[in-house]
Design an enzyme around this catalytic site. Structure first.
Site, PDB file in Angstrom:
ATOM      1  NE  ARG A   1      -2.561   1.314   3.619  1.00 16.47           N
ATOM      2  CZ  ARG A   1      -3.378   1.601   4.632  1.00 16.47           C
ATOM      3  NH1 ARG A   1      -4.683   1.726   4.393  1.00 16.47           N
ATOM      4  NH2 ARG A   1      -2.936   1.736   5.858  1.00 16.47           N
TER       5      ARG A   1
ATOM      6  CG  ASP B   1      -3.955   3.281  11.454  1.00 19.42           C
ATOM      7  OD1 ASP B   1      -4.894   4.029  11.823  1.00 19.42           O
ATOM      8  OD2 ASP B   1      -4.097   2.418  10.575  1.00 19.42           O
TER       9      ASP B   1
END
Length: 534
Positions: free
Chosen positions: A169, A449
């Site tokens: 990603r 995150d």
């Protein structure tokens, strides 16, 4: 001829600091040539698409709310399908995503037993130069089955057993890589991450029977998907790879992307293998896009913020779009922690994840993603109790009609002092970790995150901006917020202790967070604002 082009283009490149000897296996002249060619070909178009985002935001601020584009009705109503998924992406029941720059977490993820491993350069990784280059090095080793390290206790950690299918990603279109400049301009972080990984690993992945597979975040419309498609065509041609070797899953992490799911799949139809739902970023996008309108204020009590009605509507629409087109629908991230040393807390976390994943599987998802190896077994158990095949493409959900209004309908509830203070605590602690080079933070039983911090920041901004009424019978004024903020800073300082506080970046983090929450125009993404401090 190639050598002459390389000399010409590299003369236009400047790095923020001398290239370390250890980094030259990644930043080779040939790889940098590929990066410069990507920048030259696509940077102008990327900038125009980012400018288009600002135009759309101004319309939203004026109350011009979006719907399904009338100009693409033919795409939505057409009977086309995406290309069948490659064999090693046909079973996606459990996908684990970890920061690519953390070698220990990469090895643990590869050993987790998940079907798919995603090396992340986005929300779970602080984008320092060292993290980004080490991430490329780690994935290079993962592709070649050569990754290992010496652990803190002196033992050797290696990848054992069958390796999961590899994905990567990159960062979203809005980010840039400030350490790599072309003609004095920083290169797109998306092209930097993609380009290095693709150059070093694309041919090798195809040689070993797999392929270069990507998860694409922060796409807001079909035009941005089309840009990625043209990048892929260029890369395959440049590297001499077969057409449509690159396969992708697009993350649905914004309201605007949800309105164009069919169109996004269509633009990538020779490459798309599915859509992946990003729950926290979707909520964040709703606040960001409709920030000026108080009917979109999200409470922290009543229905949990992760169970809001608009999320269920987006999930239904995503499954409908994916399965009608033959693409996989991947459920939302679970980031609960296990093996915490508290058996009761671990049991509660596992039960919560099992309920969440069982609900996803019964809704018709083909798989889901997690952030911790300890969740592989419980996730597989939940999905396995529902799924009889490697996918649920036959679940079409045609009995439910989802309107654009359904995608933004906010439940009512209350805002509490506890909710305000917990979000302040989450935001400051995460930004401090991010500034220190850590893209994940284990806090209150969850691996957080950037999406966690963005949601906390957006909720606080929204509550303060609209003078939210607090359950404790008062209004959130700037003065009251400052008192909450100061109190949480004191609690953090006491909790971490004087040595850790001095060595850390808590003061800088508090200033960044305070300014983000009080910023009149709401910065779209905090990493773009704070990137200068890395």
């Amino acid at each position: 001829m190639f050598y002459l082009k390389q000399v010409e283009t590299l003369a236009r490149v400047t790095l923020s600091k001398p290239l370390a000897t250890a980094d030259r296996d990644i930043m080779t002249p040939e790889a940098m040539e590929f990066l410069t060619r990507l920048h030259t070909e696509f940077e102008d178009r990327r900038r125009k698409l980012l400018a288009r985002r600002s135009v759309v935001q101004r319309e939203l601020d004026m109350g011009i709310f979006p719907g399904f584009p009338e100009s693409t009705r033919g795409i939505r109503e057409g009977m086309w399908r995406v290309k069948n998924a490659p064999a090693d992406l046909s079973d996606r029941m459990v996908e684990i995503m970890v920061p690519a720059g953390n070698r220990k977490m990469v090895i643990e993820g590869l050993n987790s037993g998940a079907n798919v491993f995603v090396g992340d350069f986005e929300d779970s990784q602080s984008p320092t130069w060292n993290n980004n280059i080490e991430g490329q090095r780690n994935l290079l080793g993962a592709v070649r089955d050569s990754l290992s390290m010496i652990s803190s206790d002196g033992g050797r950690l290696t990848v054992t057993g069958e390796r999961p299918t590899l994905m990567m990603r990159p960062r979203g279109w809005q980010m840039h890589e400030k350490h790599f400049n072309m003609d004095g301009e920083p290169i797109s972080a998306s092209l930097f991450d993609f380009g290095l990984y693709m150059y070093h690993n694309g041919p090798e992945l195809i040689r070993c029977g797999s392929g270069p597979y990507f998860t694409l975040p922060k796409i807001e419309n079909r035009f941005e998907a089309a840009l990625w498609n043209d990048v892929f065509i260029f890369a395959e041609d440049f590297l001499g790879l077969p057409p449509a070797s690159i396969r992708v899953t697009v993350q649905i992490d914004s309201v605007l992307a949800a309105l164009e799911m069919d169109e996004i799949l269509y633009e990538l139809r020779d490459r798309a293998t599915g859509l992946r739902f990003d729950r926290l970023n979707y909520i964040f996008s709703l606040i960001r896009n409709f920030r000026g309108h108080n009917r979109f204020v999200i409470p922290d009590s009543g229905p949990p913020v992760t169970d809001q009605d608009f999320l269920g509507s987006c999930v239904t629409l995503m499954i409908q779009a994916c399965h009608r087109r033959g693409a996989h629908a991947i459920g939302a991230l679970s980031a609960e922690l296990t093996e915490t040393g508290d058996p009761e807390a671990d049991e509660r976390a596992l039960n919560k994840v099992h309920r969440d994943k069982l609900r996803e599987a019964m809704a018709g998802h083909d798989g889901t993603w997690i952030a911790h190896p300890g969740l592989v077994e419980v996730t597989r158990d939940a999905y396995g109790s529902v799924m009889t095949h490697t996918d649920q493409l036959g679940v079409l959900r045609t009995g439910t009609i989802v309107s654009p209004e359904d995608l933004i309908r906010v439940s009512t509830g209350e805002i509490t002092e506890t909710g305000i203070r917990e979000n302040i605590d989450t935001l400051i602690r995460y930004v401090e970790a991010w500034l220190s080079g850590n893209g994940t933070l284990d806090s209150r039983g969850v691996r957080r995150d950037t999406s966690s911090a963005e949601l906390s920041r957006a909720l606080l901004w929204q509550w303060l901006r609209h003078g939210a009424r607090i359950k404790e019978s008062t209004t959130l004024t700037p003065a009251l917020f400052r008192s909450f903020f100061a109190r949480e800073m004191e609690n953090i300082a006491e909790d971490v202790g004087p040595d850790r506080y001095r060595r850390g970046q808590f003061e800088l983090a508090s200033r960044i967070c305070f300014n983000l929450i009080h910023h009149q125009d709401f910065p779209r993404f905090f990493p773009t604002s704070a990137n200068q401090y890395l």
